[in-house]
Enzyme design. Structure first.
Site, mmCIF file in Angstrom:
data_model
loop_
_atom_site.group_PDB
_atom_site.id
_atom_site.type_symbol
_atom_site.label_atom_id
_atom_site.label_comp_id
_atom_site.label_asym_id
_atom_site.label_seq_id
_atom_site.Cartn_x
_atom_site.Cartn_y
_atom_site.Cartn_z
ATOM 1 N N SER A 142 -9.769 31.046 -7.991
ATOM 2 C CA SER A 142 -9.122 30.112 -9.064
ATOM 3 C C SER A 142 -9.925 28.724 -8.625
ATOM 4 O O SER A 142 -10.421 28.342 -7.428
ATOM 5 C CB SER A 142 -7.777 29.991 -8.831
ATOM 6 O OG SER A 142 -7.268 29.675 -7.544
ATOM 7 N N GLN A 144 -9.195 25.328 -7.574
ATOM 8 C CA GLN A 144 -7.990 24.993 -7.033
ATOM 9 C C GLN A 144 -8.303 23.704 -6.056
ATOM 10 O O GLN A 144 -9.466 23.432 -5.714
ATOM 11 C CB GLN A 144 -7.510 26.201 -6.015
ATOM 12 C CG GLN A 144 -8.469 26.663 -5.216
ATOM 13 C CD GLN A 144 -8.186 27.865 -4.228
ATOM 14 O OE1 GLN A 144 -7.554 27.898 -3.072
ATOM 15 N NE2 GLN A 144 -8.079 28.972 -5.024
ATOM 16 N N HIS A 146 -5.795 21.880 -2.433
ATOM 17 C CA HIS A 146 -4.486 22.181 -1.582
ATOM 18 C C HIS A 146 -3.870 20.883 -1.386
ATOM 19 O O HIS A 146 -4.660 19.573 -1.284
ATOM 20 C CB HIS A 146 -4.969 22.644 -0.418
ATOM 21 C CG HIS A 146 -5.769 24.096 -0.433
ATOM 22 N ND1 HIS A 146 -4.905 25.049 -0.956
ATOM 23 C CD2 HIS A 146 -6.703 24.303 -0.088
ATOM 24 C CE1 HIS A 146 -5.781 26.090 -1.242
ATOM 25 N NE2 HIS A 146 -7.022 25.788 -0.632
ATOM 26 N N LYS A 169 -2.733 22.090 3.689
ATOM 27 C CA LYS A 169 -3.498 23.395 4.112
ATOM 28 C C LYS A 169 -5.057 22.856 3.902
ATOM 29 O O LYS A 169 -5.882 23.423 3.324
ATOM 30 C CB LYS A 169 -3.477 24.216 2.706
ATOM 31 C CG LYS A 169 -4.010 25.745 3.317
ATOM 32 C CD LYS A 169 -3.774 26.669 2.001
ATOM 33 C CE LYS A 169 -4.612 27.817 2.122
ATOM 34 N NZ LYS A 169 -4.367 28.900 0.801
ATOM 35 N N GLU A 171 -8.562 23.519 5.308
ATOM 36 C CA GLU A 171 -9.161 24.813 5.617
ATOM 37 C C GLU A 171 -10.978 24.760 5.673
ATOM 38 O O GLU A 171 -11.204 23.890 5.221
ATOM 39 C CB GLU A 171 -8.654 25.850 4.482
ATOM 40 C CG GLU A 171 -9.274 25.589 3.136
ATOM 41 C CD GLU A 171 -8.701 26.642 1.995
ATOM 42 O OE1 GLU A 171 -7.781 27.345 2.375
ATOM 43 O OE2 GLU A 171 -9.408 26.798 1.183
ATOM 44 N N HIS A 310 -12.135 23.185 -5.323
ATOM 45 C CA HIS A 310 -12.989 24.102 -4.886
ATOM 46 C C HIS A 310 -12.763 25.567 -5.373
ATOM 47 O O HIS A 310 -11.648 25.908 -6.218
ATOM 48 C CB HIS A 310 -13.037 24.106 -3.521
ATOM 49 C CG HIS A 310 -11.687 24.529 -2.957
ATOM 50 N ND1 HIS A 310 -10.780 23.748 -2.513
ATOM 51 C CD2 HIS A 310 -11.390 25.703 -2.282
ATOM 52 C CE1 HIS A 310 -9.724 24.337 -2.087
ATOM 53 N NE2 HIS A 310 -9.985 25.783 -2.026
ATOM 54 N N ARG A 329 -3.518 25.547 -8.659
ATOM 55 C CA ARG A 329 -4.381 25.958 -9.348
ATOM 56 C C ARG A 329 -4.533 25.525 -10.925
ATOM 57 O O ARG A 329 -3.453 24.970 -11.566
ATOM 58 C CB ARG A 329 -4.254 27.625 -9.416
ATOM 59 C CG ARG A 329 -4.219 28.252 -7.965
ATOM 60 C CD ARG A 329 -3.882 29.755 -8.209
ATOM 61 N NE ARG A 329 -3.703 30.269 -7.064
ATOM 62 C CZ ARG A 329 -2.720 30.483 -6.402
ATOM 63 N NH1 ARG A 329 -1.403 30.120 -6.815
ATOM 64 N NH2 ARG A 329 -2.404 30.973 -5.176
ATOM 65 N N LYS A 335 -2.782 33.674 -12.212
ATOM 66 C CA LYS A 335 -1.647 33.190 -11.445
ATOM 67 C C LYS A 335 -1.169 32.002 -12.111
ATOM 68 O O LYS A 335 -1.669 31.300 -12.964
ATOM 69 C CB LYS A 335 -1.948 32.884 -9.914
ATOM 70 C CG LYS A 335 -2.157 34.025 -9.255
ATOM 71 C CD LYS A 335 -2.741 33.788 -7.618
ATOM 72 C CE LYS A 335 -2.809 35.164 -7.020
ATOM 73 N NZ LYS A 335 -2.985 35.021 -5.249
#
Length: 399
Positions: A142, A144, A146, A169, A171, A310, A329, A335
């Site tokens: 997706s 998205q 965080h 989050k 990452e 991203h 998302r 989702k």
């Protein structure tokens, strides 16, 4: 990527390693005598079979699963998307040692907190601060971002069914194969060029927002951020019917040009067709005109701090993040999507694609060690070269 051995810096100092196909955890010196003599114990790590994963034995995740468990049956018609190594409630690794009373890594760490080291123990309240993964991506994930810690706490309180924990989050993705993804907003000049070349994109943005973006090119940073926010928000809030109509027109136009032997690389034609085939009529297909397109070579990385938009598109990577599963998302997904939250939270600072790469540094102490050290306290990733492989290569090259 050569060696595929990764570990956190704290764990490395404690003597642990994560090896292909199986994860191992160091046992604390404060354990019983038998355990103290045994440096590591094996873990059975959770596999997530999300629909976007590579199928069967084509998946690196499935291969790792099979190599670690001879009884594992790989289904060639099922996706194997992620291998989780950590203590997250949705994927707490199981301990494969009958002599250890705890059944999961999370339970064991809770009762042996000295294994974390005093700094990690005190900073993260006695919990493992990171989640380590291997991803095998066949179709796009997706569009998205965080949340930061403050927003994560708010979202978890408001909608725990969609935001399962209260942690941030950040990452990092490190490519194992050629790995394609979208990351961060493109320079404004590139977006304006797409507005000229892709009228379907321009129509969804609207003349007023597009003009504001063009004018911001000669203004200050705040004007750029405001204009970019306006453009992206207009796109993501477009009516579904209009999105489908304009996307179908664009797909038809690109397909006709490609059939005639013309290249449509200047408007990312091949990628647009690929995403439309995977997610027909999805607003996320137009996001390629806003976000940088990166293709990482094995060993290259990108770091995704809070609020950076991203999407992973294709390939295999290892991923390390703060121990969270919070994702906001807005496209390319079946989702739950949360467009208002995403548009409000994003960092609208544009940058060229090369600035999104996160290069490792060589260790001062070990020439075979590369360090990916992001500006967050939750994790650091190290790449250790396979010495046996390097020695063999030197022999073969006559060195």
């Amino acid at each position: 990527m050569g060696a595929r051995n990764y570990t956190s810096r704290e764990a490395l100092r404690a003597g642990s390693r994560v090896l292909p196909g199986r994860a191992y955890v160091p046992e604390t010196r404060f354990c019983a005598a038998r355990m103290a003599s045994q440096r590591v114990f094996p873990l059975s790590c959770v596999v997530q079979q999300y629909a976007w994963g590579k199928m069967g034995s084509n998946s690196e995740v499935a291969c790792l699963l099979a190599s670690s468990d001879p009884l594992a049956q790989i289904s060639e018609d099922k996706p194997y998307a992620e291998l989780w190594m950590g203590t997250h409630p949705r994927g707490d690794a199981k301990i494969l040692d009958n002599h250890i009373s705890q059944k999961t890594l999370g339970q064991w760490i809770a009762e042996n907190q000295d294994c974390l080291g005093s700094k990690v123990k005190n900073t993260f309240n006695g919990k493992l601060p990171f989640l380590f993964k291997v991803l095998s991506v066949e179709t796009a994930l997706s569009i998205q971002a965080h949340p930061n810690k403050e927003l994560a706490e708010k979202l978890h309180l408001q909608a725990p069914q969609h935001y399962p924990d209260d942690n941030h989050k950040p990452e990092m993705a490190i490519a194992l194969t050629s790995f394609q993804g979208l990351c961060g907003f493109r320079p404004v000049e590139e977006i304006v060029t797409f507005l000229k070349k892709v009228p379907e994109f321009q129509l969804l943005i609207g003349d007023e927002a597009a003009a504001q973006l063009r004018e911001s090119m000669s203004s200050d940073t705040q004007a750029v951020v405001s204009a970019l926010r306006s453009c992206f928000s207009h796109l993501m809030r477009s009516e579904k019917k209009m999105v489908v109509e304009q996307l179908n027109l664009l797909v038809k136009r690109i397909s006709q040009q490609v059939s005639a032997g013309n290249s449509m690389e200047d408007i990312c034609g091949e990628l647009l067709l690929q995403l439309h085939q995977q997610y027909p009529g999805d607003i996320g297909c137009f996001a390629i005109y806003f976000l940088n397109l990166l293709t990482l070579k094995p060993g290259e990385a990108m770091f995704l701090e809070a609020n950076v938009p991203h999407a992973y598109l294709k390939g295999d990577c290892v991923e390390c993040m703060a121990c969270s599963d919070n994702t906001v998302r807005a496209g390319l997904t079946p989702k739950f999507i949360d467009v208002p939250t995403l548009c409000e939270m994003l960092s609208y600072t544009p940058s060229p694609s090369k600035d999104r790469l996160f290069p490792p540094t060589k260790s001062q102490e070990d020439p075979y060690l590369s360090i990916y050290d992001p500006p967050v306290p939750d994790f650091t990733v190290m790449k250790m070269e396979d010495l046996a492989h390097l020695s063999q290569a030197r022999i073969l090259s006559g060195l």
